[in-house]
Each structure stands twice: as C-alpha cells, then as structure tokens.
Enzyme design. Structure first.
Site, PDB file in Angstrom:
ATOM      1  N   ASP A   9      -6.924 -19.785 -39.542  1.00 25.47           N
ATOM      2  CA  ASP A   9      -7.367 -18.915 -38.455  1.00 25.47           C
ATOM      3  C   ASP A   9      -7.721 -19.776 -37.253  1.00 25.47           C
ATOM      4  OD1 ASP A   9      -8.143 -16.702 -37.043  1.00 25.47           O
ATOM      5  OD2 ASP A   9     -10.098 -16.517 -38.018  1.00 25.47           O
ATOM      6  N   LEU A  10      -6.700 -20.204 -36.517  1.00 27.14           N
ATOM      7  CA  LEU A  10      -6.898 -21.124 -35.396  1.00 27.14           C
ATOM      8  C   LEU A  10      -6.775 -20.441 -34.034  1.00 27.14           C
ATOM      9  CD1 LEU A  10      -4.947 -24.241 -36.734  1.00 27.14           C
ATOM     10  CD2 LEU A  10      -7.367 -23.641 -36.994  1.00 27.14           C
ATOM     11  N   LYS A  11      -6.262 -19.218 -34.029  1.00 27.43           N
ATOM     12  CA  LYS A  11      -6.173 -18.418 -32.797  1.00 27.43           C
ATOM     13  C   LYS A  11      -5.600 -19.238 -31.640  1.00 27.43           C
ATOM     14  CE  LYS A  11     -10.038 -15.409 -34.087  1.00 27.43           C
ATOM     15  NZ  LYS A  11     -10.574 -16.167 -35.238  1.00 27.43           N
TER      16      LYS A  11
ATOM     17  N   HIS B 193      -3.735 -20.491 -28.417  1.00 28.44           N
ATOM     18  CA  HIS B 193      -3.392 -19.907 -27.115  1.00 28.44           C
ATOM     19  C   HIS B 193      -3.330 -21.038 -26.114  1.00 28.44           C
ATOM     20  CE1 HIS B 193      -2.882 -17.202 -23.850  1.00 28.44           C
ATOM     21  NE2 HIS B 193      -4.091 -17.348 -23.358  1.00 28.44           N
TER      22      HIS B 193
ATOM     23  N   ASN C 148       5.075 -24.568 -24.939  1.00 25.26           N
ATOM     24  CA  ASN C 148       5.525 -25.734 -25.684  1.00 25.26           C
ATOM     25  C   ASN C 148       4.443 -26.250 -26.619  1.00 25.26           C
ATOM     26  OD1 ASN C 148       7.585 -27.968 -26.071  1.00 25.26           O
ATOM     27  ND2 ASN C 148       5.815 -29.161 -25.376  1.00 25.26           N
TER      28      ASN C 148
ATOM     29  N   THR D  62     -13.179  -8.696 -33.549  1.00 29.81           N
ATOM     30  CA  THR D  62     -14.049  -7.652 -34.094  1.00 29.81           C
ATOM     31  C   THR D  62     -15.498  -7.786 -33.655  1.00 29.81           C
ATOM     32  OG1 THR D  62     -14.217  -8.932 -36.156  1.00 29.81           O
ATOM     33  CG2 THR D  62     -12.625  -7.129 -36.102  1.00 29.81           C
TER      34      THR D  62
ATOM     35  N   ARG E 195     -19.117 -13.845 -45.252  1.00 30.18           N
ATOM     36  CA  ARG E 195     -20.519 -14.001 -45.648  1.00 30.18           C
ATOM     37  C   ARG E 195     -20.963 -13.147 -46.828  1.00 30.18           C
ATOM     38  NH1 ARG E 195     -22.543 -14.028 -39.478  1.00 30.18           N
ATOM     39  NH2 ARG E 195     -20.526 -12.967 -39.316  1.00 30.18           N
TER      40      ARG E 195
END
Length: 233
Positions: free
Chosen positions: A63-65, A67, A71, A118, A209
C-alpha cells in the site's frame, strides 16, 4: 474464480518494526493468508520482509499509493512487480494510473487505484479545494480507473455498491475501514462491518488495528473469516 473466505481478509501490518511484523504473522499462523504492508513498515525495512512473506506462500498488498510523474511511477511499478506482490496501490489520477498499468505489463501484479481515502469526508475535500463531495469524486475516479485499465479500486465500503455499478464485475474492490462490531472507529470516518461490506460488493476486506491490537489476534481474524464465510454462502 470464487475466492475462499480466508483469501478475502487482508490484515494490515501497521506495526513499527520487522520484528513486530514477524511476531504478528507467527501469532496469526494459517488464520491469515494475505497481508498489507504500508509506509510504516516499508520504511522500517519492510520490503525484504515482504519478499520473505511471499516466499512462504503468503500474498502481499503493498500500500504505497504511488503518485508522481509518469516515468517515475512506471519504473517504480516495474520494481514492485519483480518483488512478487499481489496488489500495489496508486492514487487514482489518470496519468498515474496509465503509467502504473504500463509499468506492470507482463507481470501478475494487480494495480489498485485509491479513489478517496477513508479518513476523508466532504469537509476534508472542501478544505483541499475540491468542488465535488466524496461520492461524486469516488464515482468520477472509478470511471477513469475503469477506462485506464487498472485492476481494481480501493474504496470505502460505503461507496462499494455504487462503484461496482460503474466498474462492473471485472474489477476487484478492496475496502479498508472495516470495523467488526464493538471495535473502535479510530481515525476512519467512512467505516462498515464485514457483513455490510461484503453485501455492498467488496471482494477483499482490509482490517488492521482490530486484529493487530487485539489480545488474541488469531481469534479475531478467525471470527472475521467466519463472518465473511457466512455472508458469502
């Protein structure tokens, strides 16, 4: 192909060290087959740990998202694909998604586009300068993701049913913010129970959690799997 209930639970290893992650995986044993690894653990040496998990037959969701310029995203995705991860997240901006799809070409890696975090609500989007509310922005990004060819979405379970109508059955929906009955909400604002998330069309549920901070993480994971199995039957 239909997923087994245990395959649909993804445990978020939001822990501060590889040692803590190893201990949690050992406690959970065969109760959990799929783990999410995010910034906290990645920056604490989590990529070699992820490779080790994959080598043992576990599935890993990075989960590195991502952006960035196209390239940079494409080259980063190429590296993740070589690691053997199952899922990788990018933010649902058209240029970023297009680069990610190009970067994973020829591999088994699946790209997930994050629609709206979220922990955000309409007020948060307004403060960030968006004119659309959460539902409108999530829907717009889902349509762009579908047209770009990414493999699935990360979205709130509260939007899952609407987004499923937009993207159709071919894309996976992964829903964080899952809280079993009696769990604390934490910093999530758009949450849902496992039963309601599955009913809404979610394929995978991310739980952090409520499991990793439990006195008996294995028992909590098993209970969630049982709930998924019941509602999926």
């Amino acid at each position: 192909m239909a997923l087994l209930a245990r395959e649909r639970l993804i445990v978020a290893l939001d822990v501060p060290s590889v040692a803590a992650a190893e201990a949690m995986v050992a406690r959970l044993g065969e109760s959990v087959w799929f783990y999410k690894i995010g910034y906290q653990l990645v920056f604490a040496g989590g990529l070699p740990f992820a490779a080790g998990l994959i080598a043992t037959g576990k599935q890993v969701f990075l989960d590195l998202k991502l952006h960035d310029i196209g390239n940079t995203v494409a080259k980063g995705v190429e590296s993740v694909a070589q690691l053997g991860a199952t899922f990788l997240t990018v933010h649902a901006y058209p240029q970023t998604m297009k680069a990610a799809v190009e970067g994973k070409r020829g591999s088994k890696l699946r790209i997930l586009a994050v629609t709206v975090l979220t922990s955000y609500d309409d007020a948060d989007l307004a403060a960030a300068g968006y004119e659309m509310n959460v539902k409108e922005l999530a829907a717009a990004r889902a349509a762009q993701a579908r047209d770009t060819g990414v493999d699935g979405l990360v979205c709130s379970a509260q939007e899952a049913a609407t987004l499923r109508d937009i993207v159709g059955p071919g894309m996976v929906l992964v829903t964080p913010g899952i809280r079993p009955t009696g769990s604390a909400q934490g910093d999530q604002k758009r949450i849902m129970s496992p039963t309601h998330a599955i009913d809404a069309g979610a394929d995978y549920l991310v739980v952090g959690r409520p499991i990793v901070e439990a006195r008996d993480p294995k028992a909590v994971a098993d209970a969630i799997v049982a709930e998924i199995e019941q509602v999926s039957a």
